[in-house]
Scaffold this motif. Structure first.
Motif: not given
Length: 849
Positions: A612-613, A631-634, A649-654, A656-657
């Motif tokens: 979800v963005i 912005f927020m991704v989940s 952009v690497r996130v590797n999180s449930k 993250e902003e």
């Protein structure tokens, strides 16, 4: 259209005339200048250090930019670079004095940075790659240990900036050229000076050894190039004089050299006769900073202040290809006949323009000239790259993974008499290494690419855990002796018995049991594929056997089973819950010889829901060159990465902003955000932002027209307008009174013209004891550069705001300072304010009590 058709016909008839070839250039405010070029002579790679602090890795067979690398710690311009002789390490020298060493394969920093206080203008690895020699702006030559980063030696013979340094091909000599007009030849072994060569009347800007190291070529700002005898150091030839300064030189062969000038001219010379063979006038539209020659490809590479790198045929200086990159990382490479490759947004971000015979054109005006291709057909000259991941086998793991890659395509691979055929850039071949069939432990691999280039590689295979019993007595070894396999030679086993090594025929040896054999098979769920499932639990069956007997089994490192009497076969079923993502299960078995074997299985529980963005409220217009996007991704499990217009952009999180600056160019900017989770489910959001700019009229009477050419108004010098976009040679603007009007782009600039002298406001001077307190506000229509009180510069002032009727204040600073009173006479205090163009105002004020 008619003009372009005529041009194309003319170009085909006379493509060798460089002036007839249009150039693709970067706008000056978006230009990244290639300061240094290093060629990898073992594969199609070119490493370029740029003025924006980044370095690029180019494929010079296809014209593609492989990667643009940004140092997290520094963005100072890269001035020098060097590649180790084993091609494993790349060294970079920066203007701020920082030295970085990077691993070529991983493009990661090799240890700590070296931090100096002087710009690093030259660097070279010594022949054994243990030391790096750097030449600095302070005239000192420094020798660094590559592994420890310790400074080993400093040589201080030069008195000014060292501009160039190079080792001879045999590694005996190091030569340096300096702004003190001298060249010094050093003995590498003892670090002593052999010869100081003088003869240039200007800075020595560039040096080059001949291939046999017997001659040296130097270029200078005195507009000459000279040839010297090595090691005696006397001058043999004088090339020139040239029309402009010489910034770069390079030998092409024992008797040919190429010379790059500050004028942008490039010329090929016979150094034996001191005669010019070929000249390309205006080869670059700026000074040629660097010239490199590739002996393997027989190509010349030049880097220039015009922001381009060009590749030339060394025989006749015909242009082959041009490489250009913008400051934001967009790039384009092209050949003289119009074929080009580029980054995704290279033609849409207004980084580049087309220059043709002094005129400027947009890409839309040359759509018939440009032909986009998948890669430039420059030609691959290197054979495939052969890699073997892991060179050790065990009795249970006898498969080796062979990776073959090529810039064109791998066509054929041969190993151990077996030939494999392909037509792919990268292939992976599992090779079963059967010790009983192999005649040697050296694995010989041969590979060929689609251009017919070939490569061979030899890999010494190592053995771990191969134990044998001797069937019968052999020389001084007794029957049943336990020996270890070390290697295979001439069809025999080289075994080790204690400290002794001996070649033994294979038929005299019997392999002993090594470790328990573990087999894990999945039972549930039934729909599992590639060890991936969406089930909540997993059930598998484990079978273990050992010829000697199993003593204990450990399940998932938590549950242990000990056997009172060792068993040769044991099986069981086990069920475990599955969490999202990767789940690892381990089985460890131990036999009566205390030999342990571990086996594992990995099951990934997947989910099908996309990430979800969540986007914020975005502005319709942005006046700056970039915008901080937040912005927020989940995701149910994990967002793996976010891709913003191709930038990852690497996130590797449930959850993250994500905060990322995105470039905003003039006009409409289209963006796409794609979020990808661990299981490659994706979601995307698209949006656009209008990039606008405040710009100013550069002169009085600038005409403002509508789209039909009707005159609407005139702009006065310094008048501010809002620019909405650029269309051809016109800016579309708005003012308070006019909408959707056009102004010629040459008459507008982001920096306002200086119309007014600086001024002073709220000025006061009061006597306080032995001091006079002076305070006030200095202002200017561009920038307040300097404030002086009684000849002394004010070093402490604060930004403030002030409004002056009829004066467009754009910079104002509050100042307050104390002046010591000397003597009994109180004199007026003089305050002087300077703007950034040298205009100033003076005002005297009498102190009050």
């Amino acid at each position: 259209m008619y003009r372009k058709i005529l041009f194309t016909v003319f170009f085909l008839l006379s493509f060798t005339l460089l002036l007839s070839v249009p150039s693709i250039l970067s706008f000056s405010d978006r230009m990244a200048i290639p300061n240094t070029i290093t060629l990898d002579l073992t594969e199609n790679r070119m490493y370029v250090g740029y003025s924006n602090g980044k370095f690029g890795v180019w494929n010079n067979a296809t014209g593609k930019l492989i990667e643009m690398v940004i140092s997290k710690e520094d963005n100072s311009p890269i001035l020098s670079s060097a590649l180790s002789s084993n091609r494993n390490l790349l060294a970079l020298g920066r203007k701020d004095g920082q030295i970085e060493i990077w691993s070529v394969d991983s493009l990661k920093v090799y240890g700590e940075f070296i931090r100096e206080n002087n710009s690093v203008w030259a660097m070279e690895f010594e022949k054994d790659d243990k030391y790096l020699v750097t030449g600095n702006a302070d005239g000192r030559l420094r020798r660094w240990n590559v592994d420890t980063k310790n400074l080993e030696n400093i040589y201080t013979r030069h008195r000014r900036n060292i501009n160039s340094a190079e080792f001879s091909s045999d590694g005996k000599y190091l030569v340096t050229g300096s702004s003190d007009n001298t060249i010094i030849l050093w003995d590498v072994e003892n670090g002593e000076l052999i010869e100081e060569m003088t003869g240039h009347n200007g800075w020595v800007t560039s040096i080059s050894f001949s291939p046999n190291s017997k001659f040296l070529l130097t270029g200078s700002t005195d507009k000459t190039a000279k040839v010297w005898a090595i090691p005696r150091g006397y001058q043999l030839r004088n090339l020139g004089p040239f029309d402009s300064e010489i910034w770069s030189v390079s030998f092409v062969s024992e008797n040919l050299a190429v010379i790059g000038e500050a004028s942008g001219d490039l010329s090929l010379w016979n150094v034996e006769t001191a005669k010019e063979i070929r000249r390309v006038n205006y080869a670059h539209k700026g000074a040629i900073r660097v010239v490199k020659f590739s002996e393997k490809s027989q190509q010349i590479f030049t880097g220039s202040n015009d922001g381009t790198i060009k590749m030339w045929d060394s025989t006749n200086l015909n242009l082959i290809a041009t490489f250009v990159i913008a400051n934001d990382g967009e790039w384009i490479s092209y050949m003289p006949l119009g074929k080009y490759v580029s980054s995704v947004n290279a033609l849409s971000r207004n980084d580049f323009y087309i220059s043709d015979n002094g005129n400027t054109y947009s890409f839309e005006e040359y759509v018939d000239f440009l032909v986009k291709v998948d890669y430039l057909p420059i030609g691959d000259i290197f054979g495939p790259k052969i890699e073997l991941s892991g060179k050790t086998i065990t009795p249970r793991e006898t498969t080796l993974n062979l990776k073959i890659s090529d810039d064109a395509a791998v066509r054929e691979v041969s190993e151990n008499g077996i030939t494999y055929s392909f037509d792919e850039k990268t292939v992976n071949i599992p090779i079963n290494f059967d010790i009983m069939e192999r005649e040697t432990s050296v694995m010989e691999v041969f590979a060929a690419d689609s251009f017919g280039n070939t490569t061979s590689g030899n890999f010494e295979i190592e053995f771990d855990g191969f134990r044998f019993y001797l069937k019968e007595d052999y020389e001084n070894l007794r029957k049943n002796s336990l020996v270890l396999l070390k290697s295979i030679k001439d069809g025999k086993f080289l075994i080790k018995f204690g400290e002794e090594e001996k070649l033994v025929p294979k038929n005299l040896l019997v392999m002993t049991p090594y470790a328990p054999d573990i087999s894990i098979s999945l039972m549930e769920p039934r729909d599992i594929k590639y060890n991936r499932t969406n089930s909540e639990k997993v059930k598998f069956r484990v079978s273990i056997n050992d010829v000697l007997g199993i003593k204990s089994v450990n399940i998932n490192r938590e549950q242990k089973i000990d056997f009172k009497d060792a068993v040769k076969d044991f099986s069981f079923e086990q069920e475990f819950p599955l969490n999202f993502g990767e789940n690892n299960f381990y089985i460890v078995a131990n036999n009566i010889e205390n030999i342990t074997k571990e086996s594992s299985i990995s099951v990934t529980r997947v989910e099908r829901n996309p990430p979800v963005i969540t986007m914020p409220l975005l502005p319709e217009e942005v006046f700056a060159d970039d915008f901080e996007l937040n912005f927020m991704v989940s995701d149910d499990y994990m967002v793996s990465k976010v891709v913003i217009n191709g930038y990852e952009v690497r996130v590797n999180s449930k959850k993250e902003e994500v905060v990322q600056k995105i470039p905003v160019l003039l006009g409409r900017n289209d963006y796409k955000i794609e979020a990808i989770d661990f299981f490659t489910n994706s979601a995307e959001v698209t949006f656009n932002i209008q990039g606008v700019r405040k710009m100013y009229s550069l002169k009085d009477g600038v005409p403002v027209e509508d789209s039909k050419g009707n005159r609407l108004a005139f702009l006065m010098k310094g008048e501010e307008v809002t620019v909405k976009e650029k269309s051809g040679n016109y800016y579309k603007i708005e003012t308070e009174d006019i909408k959707d009007a056009l102004v010629d782009w040459k008459f507008l600039d982001k920096i306002p013209p200086d119309l007014y002298k600086p001024g002073l406001a709220n000025l006061s001077a009061e006597i306080e004891g032995d001091f006079i307190k002076v305070k006030g506000i200095a202002y200017d229509d561009i920038r307040v550069e300097r404030i002086e009180i009684s000849g002394n510069r004010v070093t402490d002032s604060k930004q403030t705001t002030v409004s002056i009727s009829g004066y467009p204040v754009r910079d104002s600073r509050y100042f307050e300072t104390l002046i010591k009173i000397y003597g009994e006479e109180i004199k007026p205090v003089k305050i002087t304010v300077y703007d950034n163009n040298g205009n100033f105002i003076e005002e005297n004020i009498y102190p009050k009590i």
